[in-house]
Design a protein around this motif. Structure first.
Motif, PDB file in Angstrom:
ATOM      1  N   PRO A  73       0.831  -1.202   0.000  1.00 26.49           N
ATOM      2  CA  PRO A  73       0.000   0.000   0.000  1.00 26.49           C
ATOM      3  C   PRO A  73       0.871   1.261   0.000  1.00 26.49           C
ATOM      4  CG  PRO A  73      -0.736  -1.577   1.659  1.00 26.49           C
ATOM      5  CD  PRO A  73       0.587  -2.067   1.155  1.00 26.49           C
ATOM      6  N   ARG A  74       0.442   2.265  -0.752  1.00 26.10           N
ATOM      7  CA  ARG A  74       1.140   3.549  -0.832  1.00 26.10           C
ATOM      8  C   ARG A  74       2.589   3.362  -1.291  1.00 26.10           C
ATOM      9  NH1 ARG A  74      -1.765   3.289   3.612  1.00 26.10           N
ATOM     10  NH2 ARG A  74       0.022   2.794   4.930  1.00 26.10           N
ATOM     11  N   ALA A  75       2.776   2.454  -2.210  1.00 25.60           N
ATOM     12  CA  ALA A  75       4.116   2.187  -2.739  1.00 25.60           C
ATOM     13  C   ALA A  75       4.519   3.296  -3.709  1.00 25.60           C
ATOM     14  CB  ALA A  75       4.143   0.847  -3.457  1.00 25.60           C
ATOM     15  N   PRO A  76       5.822   3.512  -3.903  1.00 23.50           N
ATOM     16  CA  PRO A  76       6.270   4.490  -4.902  1.00 23.50           C
ATOM     17  C   PRO A  76       5.805   4.089  -6.293  1.00 23.50           C
ATOM     18  CG  PRO A  76       8.113   3.178  -4.065  1.00 23.50           C
ATOM     19  CD  PRO A  76       6.953   2.876  -3.184  1.00 23.50           C
ATOM     20  N   SER A  77       5.613   5.091  -7.160  1.00 24.94           N
ATOM     21  CA  SER A  77       5.013   4.830  -8.475  1.00 24.94           C
ATOM     22  C   SER A  77       5.847   3.881  -9.329  1.00 24.94           C
ATOM     23  CB  SER A  77       4.807   6.155  -9.220  1.00 24.94           C
ATOM     24  OG  SER A  77       6.047   6.833  -9.382  1.00 24.94           O
ATOM     25  N   TRP A  78       7.175   3.892  -9.157  1.00 23.64           N
ATOM     26  CA  TRP A  78       7.999   3.033 -10.001  1.00 23.64           C
ATOM     27  C   TRP A  78       7.724   1.550  -9.750  1.00 23.64           C
ATOM     28  CZ3 TRP A  78      11.077  -0.537  -7.679  1.00 23.64           C
ATOM     29  CH2 TRP A  78      11.536  -0.294  -6.388  1.00 23.64           C
ATOM     30  N   LEU A  79       7.207   1.248  -8.558  1.00 23.61           N
ATOM     31  CA  LEU A  79       6.972  -0.154  -8.235  1.00 23.61           C
ATOM     32  C   LEU A  79       5.878  -0.746  -9.122  1.00 23.61           C
ATOM     33  CD1 LEU A  79       8.160  -2.202  -6.305  1.00 23.61           C
ATOM     34  CD2 LEU A  79       6.445  -1.570  -4.618  1.00 23.61           C
ATOM     35  N   ASP A  80       4.867   0.071  -9.450  1.00 27.34           N
ATOM     36  CA  ASP A  80       3.822  -0.410 -10.358  1.00 27.34           C
ATOM     37  C   ASP A  80       4.410  -0.810 -11.708  1.00 27.34           C
ATOM     38  OD1 ASP A  80       1.354  -0.111  -8.828  1.00 27.34           O
ATOM     39  OD2 ASP A  80       1.768   2.035  -8.879  1.00 27.34           O
ATOM     40  N   GLU A  81       5.393  -0.039 -12.186  1.00 29.30           N
ATOM     41  CA  GLU A  81       6.032  -0.352 -13.462  1.00 29.30           C
ATOM     42  C   GLU A  81       6.772  -1.681 -13.402  1.00 29.30           C
ATOM     43  OE1 GLU A  81       8.518   2.888 -14.632  1.00 29.30           O
ATOM     44  OE2 GLU A  81       7.002   4.400 -14.154  1.00 29.30           O
ATOM     45  N   GLN A  82       7.448  -1.929 -12.270  1.00 27.19           N
ATOM     46  CA  GLN A  82       8.180  -3.186 -12.144  1.00 27.19           C
ATOM     47  C   GLN A  82       7.220  -4.366 -12.055  1.00 27.19           C
ATOM     48  OE1 GLN A  82      10.383  -0.578 -12.700  1.00 27.19           O
ATOM     49  NE2 GLN A  82      11.659  -2.396 -12.439  1.00 27.19           N
ATOM     50  N   TRP A  83       6.150  -4.217 -11.285  1.00 29.67           N
ATOM     51  CA  TRP A  83       5.156  -5.282 -11.203  1.00 29.67           C
ATOM     52  C   TRP A  83       4.604  -5.617 -12.588  1.00 29.67           C
ATOM     53  CZ3 TRP A  83       1.975  -2.934  -6.563  1.00 29.67           C
ATOM     54  CH2 TRP A  83       2.690  -3.156  -5.374  1.00 29.67           C
ATOM     55  N   ALA A  84       4.318  -4.578 -13.375  1.00 32.60           N
ATOM     56  CA  ALA A  84       3.751  -4.787 -14.705  1.00 32.60           C
ATOM     57  C   ALA A  84       4.752  -5.500 -15.611  1.00 32.60           C
ATOM     58  CB  ALA A  84       3.335  -3.455 -15.317  1.00 32.60           C
ATOM     59  N   ARG A  85       6.044  -5.139 -15.531  1.00 37.09           N
ATOM     60  CA  ARG A  85       7.036  -5.757 -16.418  1.00 37.09           C
ATOM     61  C   ARG A  85       7.163  -7.243 -16.146  1.00 37.09           C
ATOM     62  NH1 ARG A  85      12.511  -5.103 -15.530  1.00 37.09           N
ATOM     63  NH2 ARG A  85      12.174  -2.987 -14.762  1.00 37.09           N
TER      64      ARG A  85
END
Length: 345
Positions: A300-312
C-alpha cells in the motif's frame, strides 16, 4: 522510471552509500569468524582453445545468479576468481587447482583468457575483472541475477548482458549504446520449473509474507507497513529476510510480534513449502508461480515506479488472480551461457 544511474558506477555507489544504515546500526558478533583476506584462483583444465574466466563475489545462493551452473557445460579450460573463504561446492571437486592471489586480477595476463563472466562490477571481484578485461580487450559478459529496479547498478562498459527477457534487456541497457543484449532466460526459474515437475502436495491455507526490510531501494516504512497490513488481514506468517539482522530490523520484528504477527522458521527452505507467497517485490514471487503456488505482491502507498516493475514481470496484486508463471524456455540457460562464452552461439 529508468535506471537512476545508467552509466556511472561511482554515482551509483554514492547513492548506495547514502542509503546504508547509520553507523553502529549493525552489531558485530564477538568471536564470529571473519572473512579470510586475499583472493583465490580456481582452475580446471579442459579441451579446446576457449579459456573462460568467472568472477564470484559472494557465496550467497541467490546472488550466484546461476554462475556455478554454467561450469558443467564449459568444455574448455575455466578459471574462477573468488574472495578467499568463498568457495562454492562446485569448485571443490578433484579436477580443480587453487592458487592464492594478492588481488582479483593478479597474474591473469598469463592465462590466455577469452571471455569474462560476472554478475556485474558493483562488487570488488567483478569490478576488477571487468576493468582488467576492458583494458585487455577481452569480451566481458554480465548475467542478470535478479529482478531489475531503477536502482540496479549500471553495467560495465562494452559488455554483453545475458538477460532474462527482452524487456529486462531493454530496461537495463537504456541510455547505453555500448551494451549488447542476449536473452537466455533465468537459470533460477528454469531450475524451479524442473524441481516442481511432477511434484504434488496439498496447498497449505496459511500464506507466508517474505520480509524485505533490508532493501535499500524501498523505504523501510513501505516494506514494514506492507508486511503488517497483509499479515494482519490474511493471518499470514512473516518470514524475515536473510539480511534482517541489524538493530533497526530487530526493532521492527519486535513491533510485528507485539501486534500478534507470527514468524516462520527460516530454517525451512522456502522452496520446500507449499504455501501461498506474498512480498513487495522479489524474484521469489516469480519462482513460486513457476512452482505452481499462488503468489502476489502487496505494498500500500508504494512508490510509483513499483507499479512499473510489477507490470514488467506480470506480478499481480493481492486481491486479483495469482501471478502467472513466467515463460521458461526449453533450453537450460546455463547451457546457452556456456555456448555464448565459448563462441558456439
Amino acid at each position: 522510471m529508468a535506471l537512476i544511474h545508467p552509466r556511472s558506477l561511482e554515482r551509483w555507489q554514492e547513492w548506495r552509500g547514502s542509503r546504508r544504515r547509520i553507523p553502529g546500526i549493525h552489531r558485530v558478533q564477538i568471536g564470529a569468524p571473519q572473512p579470510a583476506p586475499g583472493y583465490v584462483l580456481h582452475s580446471r583444465d579442459g579441451d579446446g582453445s576457449a579459456r573462460t574466466l568467472l568472477g564470484i563475489d559472494t557465496a550467497d545462493g541467490a546472488a550466484h545468479g546461476g554462475l556455478p551452473a554454467v561450469l558443467p557445460y564449459v568444455h574448455g579450460t575455466v578459471h574462477v576468481v573468488t574472495p578467499a573463504g568463498v568457495v562454492p561446492e562446485e569448485l571443490k571437486g578433484p579436477g580443480w587447482r587453487h592458487e592464492r592471489l594478492s588481488s582479483p586480477s593478479a597474474g591473469l595476463d598469463r592465462l590466455g583468457i577469452t571471455a569474462v563472466l560476472t554478475l556485474g562490477w558493483h562488487l570488488e571481484v567483478g569490478r576488477e575483472l571487468h576493468d582488467w578485461a576492458h583494458d585487455a580487450e577481452i569480451p566481458g559478459v554480465v548475467i542478470q541475477h535478479d529482478v531489475l529496479t531503477p536502482f540496479a547498478p549500471p553495467l560495465p562498459p562494452e559488455v554483453t548482458l545475458l538477460a532474462w527477457t527482452e524487456e529486462d534487456g531493454a530496461f537495463h541497457r537504456a541510455g547505453r549504446d555500448d551494451v549488447e543484449v542476449r536473452v537466455v532466460g533465468s537459470q533460477r526459474m528454469w531450475e524451479a520449473r524442473h524441481d516442481a515437475a511432477g511434484a504434488e502436495a496439498d496447498l497449505e491455507d496459511r500464506p507466508v509474507f517474505l520480509g524485505q526490510l533490508d532493501r535499500i531501494d524501498l523505504p523501510r516504512r513501505t516494506t514494514l507497513s506492507a508486511a503488517l497490513s497483509y499479515c494482519r488481514s490474511a493471518g499470514a506468517l512473516y518470514r524475515p529476510g536473510a539480511e534482517e539482522t541489524d538493530r533497526s530490523s530487530r526493532i521492527a520484528h519486535r513491533a510485528l510480534r507485539a501486534r500478534g504477527i507470527e514468524f516462520q522458521d527460516t530454517t525451512i527452505p522456502l522452496a520446500a513449502q507449499n504455501r501461498p507467497v506474498v512480498s513487495v517485490l522479489s524474484a521469489d514471487i516469480l519462482e513460486a508461480a513457476v512452482r505452481g503456488l499462488p503468489a502476489w505482491v502487496h505494498a500500500p502507498r508504494a512508490p510509483s515506479w513499483l507499479d512499473e516493475q510489477w507490470a514488467r514481470y506480470g506480478m499481480r496484486r493481492v486481491g486479483s488472480e495469482p501471478t502467472p508463471a513466467p515463460k521458461v524456455s526449453a533450453d537450460e540457460p546455463a547451457r546457452l551461457i556456456a555456448q555464448i562464452l565459448e563462441g558456439g552461439a
